[in-house]
Design a protein around this motif. Structure first.
Motif, PDB file in Angstrom:
ATOM      1  N   TYR A  18      -0.240  -2.130  -7.310  1.00 41.76           N
ATOM      2  CA  TYR A  18      -0.033  -0.701  -7.060  1.00 41.76           C
ATOM      3  C   TYR A  18      -0.939  -0.213  -5.927  1.00 41.76           C
ATOM      4  O   TYR A  18      -0.488   0.468  -5.000  1.00 41.76           O
ATOM      5  CB  TYR A  18      -0.316   0.080  -8.345  1.00 41.76           C
ATOM      6  CG  TYR A  18      -0.229   1.585  -8.206  1.00 41.76           C
ATOM      7  CD1 TYR A  18       0.961   2.261  -8.458  1.00 41.76           C
ATOM      8  CD2 TYR A  18      -1.347   2.342  -7.846  1.00 41.76           C
ATOM      9  CE1 TYR A  18       1.034   3.647  -8.347  1.00 41.76           C
ATOM     10  CE2 TYR A  18      -1.288   3.719  -7.732  1.00 41.76           C
ATOM     11  CZ  TYR A  18      -0.094   4.366  -7.983  1.00 41.76           C
ATOM     12  OH  TYR A  18      -0.022   5.734  -7.862  1.00 41.76           O
ATOM     13  N   LEU A  21       0.219  -1.511  -2.599  1.00 39.98           N
ATOM     14  CA  LEU A  21       1.421  -0.820  -2.110  1.00 39.98           C
ATOM     15  C   LEU A  21       1.078   0.556  -1.548  1.00 39.98           C
ATOM     16  O   LEU A  21       1.695   1.012  -0.575  1.00 39.98           O
ATOM     17  CB  LEU A  21       2.461  -0.698  -3.225  1.00 39.98           C
ATOM     18  CG  LEU A  21       3.119  -1.999  -3.687  1.00 39.98           C
ATOM     19  CD1 LEU A  21       4.159  -1.714  -4.778  1.00 39.98           C
ATOM     20  CD2 LEU A  21       3.779  -2.737  -2.519  1.00 39.98           C
ATOM     21  N   LEU A  22       0.110   1.235  -2.137  1.00 39.57           N
ATOM     22  CA  LEU A  22      -0.337   2.510  -1.568  1.00 39.57           C
ATOM     23  C   LEU A  22      -0.853   2.315  -0.149  1.00 39.57           C
ATOM     24  O   LEU A  22      -0.607   3.135   0.742  1.00 39.57           O
ATOM     25  CB  LEU A  22      -1.433   3.125  -2.435  1.00 39.57           C
ATOM     26  CG  LEU A  22      -1.010   3.790  -3.743  1.00 39.57           C
ATOM     27  CD1 LEU A  22      -2.236   4.293  -4.491  1.00 39.57           C
ATOM     28  CD2 LEU A  22      -0.045   4.951  -3.489  1.00 39.57           C
ATOM     29  N   GLN A  25       2.094   1.955   2.174  1.00 37.72           N
ATOM     30  CA  GLN A  25       3.120   2.986   2.059  1.00 37.72           C
ATOM     31  C   GLN A  25       3.703   3.393   3.408  1.00 37.72           C
ATOM     32  O   GLN A  25       4.882   3.783   3.505  1.00 37.72           O
ATOM     33  CB  GLN A  25       2.543   4.223   1.366  1.00 37.72           C
ATOM     34  CG  GLN A  25       3.551   5.318   1.060  1.00 37.72           C
ATOM     35  CD  GLN A  25       4.446   5.007  -0.105  1.00 37.72           C
ATOM     36  OE1 GLN A  25       4.104   5.229  -1.242  1.00 37.72           O
ATOM     37  NE2 GLN A  25       5.639   4.488   0.177  1.00 37.72           N
ATOM     38  N   HIS A  26       2.894   3.303   4.472  1.00 30.74           N
ATOM     39  CA  HIS A  26       3.385   3.665   5.806  1.00 30.74           C
ATOM     40  C   HIS A  26       4.549   2.776   6.259  1.00 30.74           C
ATOM     41  O   HIS A  26       5.304   3.141   7.162  1.00 30.74           O
ATOM     42  CB  HIS A  26       2.251   3.560   6.824  1.00 30.74           C
ATOM     43  CG  HIS A  26       1.674   2.191   6.942  1.00 30.74           C
ATOM     44  ND1 HIS A  26       0.847   1.641   5.980  1.00 30.74           N
ATOM     45  CD2 HIS A  26       1.806   1.229   7.902  1.00 30.74           C
ATOM     46  CE1 HIS A  26       0.495   0.418   6.342  1.00 30.74           C
ATOM     47  NE2 HIS A  26       1.065   0.145   7.509  1.00 30.74           N
ATOM     48  N   GLN A  29       9.069   4.271   2.796  1.00 25.32           N
ATOM     49  CA  GLN A  29       8.933   5.431   1.921  1.00 25.32           C
ATOM     50  C   GLN A  29      10.209   5.726   1.155  1.00 25.32           C
ATOM     51  O   GLN A  29      10.347   6.775   0.536  1.00 25.32           O
ATOM     52  CB  GLN A  29       8.522   6.651   2.755  1.00 25.32           C
ATOM     53  CG  GLN A  29       7.207   6.448   3.479  1.00 25.32           C
ATOM     54  CD  GLN A  29       6.919   7.509   4.529  1.00 25.32           C
ATOM     55  OE1 GLN A  29       7.565   8.537   4.576  1.00 25.32           O
ATOM     56  NE2 GLN A  29       5.928   7.245   5.364  1.00 25.32           N
ATOM     57  N   ALA A  32      10.225   1.767  -4.052  1.00 22.81           N
ATOM     58  CA  ALA A  32       9.098   0.892  -4.366  1.00 22.81           C
ATOM     59  C   ALA A  32       9.410   0.123  -5.637  1.00 22.81           C
ATOM     60  O   ALA A  32      10.151   0.593  -6.503  1.00 22.81           O
ATOM     61  CB  ALA A  32       7.809   1.702  -4.533  1.00 22.81           C
ATOM     62  N   MET A  50       8.377   7.410  -3.367  1.00 25.19           N
ATOM     63  CA  MET A  50       7.050   6.945  -2.967  1.00 25.19           C
ATOM     64  C   MET A  50       6.372   6.257  -4.154  1.00 25.19           C
ATOM     65  O   MET A  50       6.711   6.499  -5.308  1.00 25.19           O
ATOM     66  CB  MET A  50       6.205   8.126  -2.499  1.00 25.19           C
ATOM     67  CG  MET A  50       6.862   8.965  -1.412  1.00 25.19           C
ATOM     68  SD  MET A  50       6.656   8.263   0.222  1.00 25.19           S
ATOM     69  CE  MET A  50       5.090   8.987   0.663  1.00 25.19           C
ATOM     70  N   VAL A  51       5.383   5.422  -3.832  1.00 27.82           N
ATOM     71  CA  VAL A  51       4.692   4.642  -4.863  1.00 27.82           C
ATOM     72  C   VAL A  51       4.149   5.544  -5.965  1.00 27.82           C
ATOM     73  O   VAL A  51       4.333   5.274  -7.161  1.00 27.82           O
ATOM     74  CB  VAL A  51       3.554   3.810  -4.240  1.00 27.82           C
ATOM     75  CG1 VAL A  51       2.736   3.116  -5.316  1.00 27.82           C
ATOM     76  CG2 VAL A  51       4.115   2.787  -3.260  1.00 27.82           C
ATOM     77  N   ARG A  52       3.480   6.621  -5.580  1.00 27.06           N
ATOM     78  CA  ARG A  52       2.841   7.488  -6.572  1.00 27.06           C
ATOM     79  C   ARG A  52       3.858   8.164  -7.485  1.00 27.06           C
ATOM     80  O   ARG A  52       3.515   8.603  -8.599  1.00 27.06           O
ATOM     81  CB  ARG A  52       1.989   8.547  -5.870  1.00 27.06           C
ATOM     82  CG  ARG A  52       2.797   9.527  -5.035  1.00 27.06           C
ATOM     83  CD  ARG A  52       1.916  10.638  -4.475  1.00 27.06           C
ATOM     84  NE  ARG A  52       2.695  11.601  -3.711  1.00 27.06           N
ATOM     85  CZ  ARG A  52       2.880  11.538  -2.398  1.00 27.06           C
ATOM     86  NH1 ARG A  52       2.323  10.559  -1.712  1.00 27.06           N
ATOM     87  NH2 ARG A  52       3.610  12.440  -1.770  1.00 27.06           N
ATOM     88  N   VAL A  72       7.296  -1.945  -0.812  1.00 27.93           N
ATOM     89  CA  VAL A  72       7.720  -0.601  -0.421  1.00 27.93           C
ATOM     90  C   VAL A  72       8.825  -0.786   0.601  1.00 27.93           C
ATOM     91  O   VAL A  72       8.705  -1.587   1.520  1.00 27.93           O
ATOM     92  CB  VAL A  72       6.566   0.252   0.142  1.00 27.93           C
ATOM     93  CG1 VAL A  72       5.637   0.689  -0.971  1.00 27.93           C
ATOM     94  CG2 VAL A  72       5.786  -0.483   1.226  1.00 27.93           C
TER      95      VAL A  72
END
Length: 504
Positions: A18, A21-22, A25-26, A29, A32, A50-52, A72
């Motif tokens: 996790y 992946l954050l 993230q770029h 988007q 994930a 998005m991951v979050r 991602v």
């Protein structure tokens, strides 16, 4: 372009993946996904977003195990609206395999037919990544011949995969009960690196920032054509599986895609961008006398290193004239031109005091469609600039990219078939300065002289895999990803053809 990561550890890996992946993230988007393995069982969660947003506490708790991988996604082929095309992908035979892929296959249509007619394997989505997974699964079945899997079988399967597929690919696959397999295409177009943690864990990822940001030490990049097999007990075996491997990484990674704090194939992305600013300075001087520029202002974020170096060399004040809303995604990879165009002023806001009464040189990392550039030039004028010059740290993007950047039609590229003066006039700048192609290659390449060359087809029209023709580009365009938030779009970078304005 996607971001991928894989980990073999002695401890649970869900949080580690996790976090990685954050940090990636770029690179995507749209969606994930994470898969972990406990015993011989896979646990998967994936969704659009998005991951979050995709992973909540309950999802993380449902991902046990000390081996896993994640992705991602930035879709370039298939159906962007389909959650089924979020990765990882899974097949149950042989052994049980899950896989993540960064890149784009240029012969996916042919392979899909071969899988159905010859290999008797079924694909259920339009994604070329599912095609790649099934080719890998078929070759693993052939190499192992129904016996328990050996390392030699894994490397034989990768050699066969290299012989069948074309295009760009960095792959991480998890084979149930055996370990993690990673390999890279014979030209090393898409990045992949590996490192280790103090607890004995091994991580593979698209960019070094994912390793360093999770407490791992970067060991090296995976070589073009190389396969790495990390056993579940942590043992690592490697083998070169391509006959004629040569390193030609995608230069657009250094221009825009990668984070500046990453090092890829021995090249610091930050240093590469500084170097591009240095060579761009020579182009600026030949177009606009420095005494006619009051301030140099970057268009956040990727252009900052180039703009700083340019300002230092020219002796002109560097100013931050735009404030970025960090809660709006990267406009280059937004779903739908309508969404992208609307987001420009939501994403950037001009600081009027930096523009009012000044002659400003705006610096961007690249100009693809020109729509964003036109809007930003107008923002500078609205803020009170008396002259607005625009410089691109990259050369004109004149040709389709077929290796994982979703801009495969010429009509979408503002520079295709147009002179610099025609582009300048449409964007509305008082002067437009582009980087030189050869100067860009030299600026990036001198950071690591061992790099043999670059995949720079969107700038020079040379397709390194040697299998791309006009007909092939057309065929690839027919299979490019569809759907998204703007129903009028036919692709994620599609543009309306309703006026004389350039489709950019």
């Amino acid at each position: 372009m996607c971001g991928i990561v894989g980990v073999v550890s002695r401890a649970p890996v869900n949080q580690l993946i996790y976090d990685a992946l954050l940090l990636l993230q770029h690179r995507g988007q749209d969606a994930a996904g994470i898969v972990t393995q406990e015993g011989r069982k896979f646990f998967m969660h994936k969704a659009k977003g998005m991951v979050r947003d995709v992973f909540r506490t309950r999802n993380m708790r449902a991902l046990p195990g000390s081996v896993g991988l994640g992705q991602v996604r930035y879709p370039t082929a298939g159906n962007a609206a389909s959650e089924e095309e979020a990765q990882p992908f899974y097949v149950n035979a042989p052994f049980g395999i899950v896989m993540v892929h960064n890149g784009n296959l240029t012969n996916a249509r042919q392979l899909r037919a071969e899988l159905a007619d010859t290999d008797h394997r079924h694909t259920n989505t339009e994604s070329d990544s599912e095609v790649l997974l099934n080719v890998l699964a078929h070759e693993l079945a052939r190499a192992s011949s129904g016996a328990p899997l050996r390392s030699a079988d894994v490397f034989a399967a990768v050699r066969a995969v290299h012989g069948r597929i074309k295009g760009s690919y960095a792959v991480i696959a998890l084979i149930a009960g055996y370990g993690l397999l990673a390999f890279r295409d014979p030209f090393g177009i898409r990045p992949l690196c590996m490192g280790h943690g103090s607890d004995g864990s091994t991580m593979l990822a698209s960019e070094s920032v994912a390793l360093e940001g999770t407490g791992h030490v970067l060991d090296r990049d995976i070589a073009p054509g190389e396969a790495v097999f990390v056993h579940t007990d942590g043992r690592v075996e490697t083998q070169q599986c391509a006959e004629h491997a040569q390193l030609h990484p995608c230069i657009f990674e250094y221009v825009y895609l990668a984070r500046p704090d990453s090092v890829m194939d021995g090249i610091s992305v930050y240093q590469a961008r500084l170097n591009m600013g240095e060579t761009l300075a020579k182009r600026v001087i030949s177009t606009v006398p420095p005494n006619e520029i009051d301030a140099i202002i970057p268009i956040p974020e990727s252009s900052r290193p180039s703009a700083m170096q340019l300002a230092q060399l020219l002796g002109i004040p560097y100013r931050e004239g735009f404030v970025k809303n960090r809660y709006v995604g990267r406009t280059f990879i937004m779903p739908g031109q309508g969404v992208r165009k609307k987001s420009v002023r939501q994403k950037l806001n001009a600081i009027s005091s930096e523009f009012k009464g000044r002659r400003v040189l705006l610096v961007d990392d690249s100009i693809v469609r020109g729509t964003t550039s036109k809007e930003i030039v107008q923002m500078a004028r609205d803020a009170g600039a008396t002259k607005v010059y625009l410089a691109s740290a990259a050369p004109p993007v004149r040709y389709p990219n077929v290796y994982g950047i979703d801009m495969p039609t010429r009509s979408e590229l503002i520079a295709h078939g147009r002179t610099v003066e025609e582009i300048r006039e449409w964007i509305g700048a008082d002067a437009l300065i582009y980087q030189d192609v050869q100067a860009m290659k030299q600026a990036v390449g001198k950071v690591n002289p061992q790099v043999q060359g670059f995949e720079a087809s969107c700038f020079d029209g040379v397709y390194i895999t040697g299998d791309i023709s006009e007909a092939q580009v057309t065929a690839l365009n027919e299979g490019r990803n569809r759907g998204g938030e703007d129903e009028a779009d036919t692709s994620r970078l599609a543009l309306p053809n309703t006026s004389d304005a350039p489709d950019a």
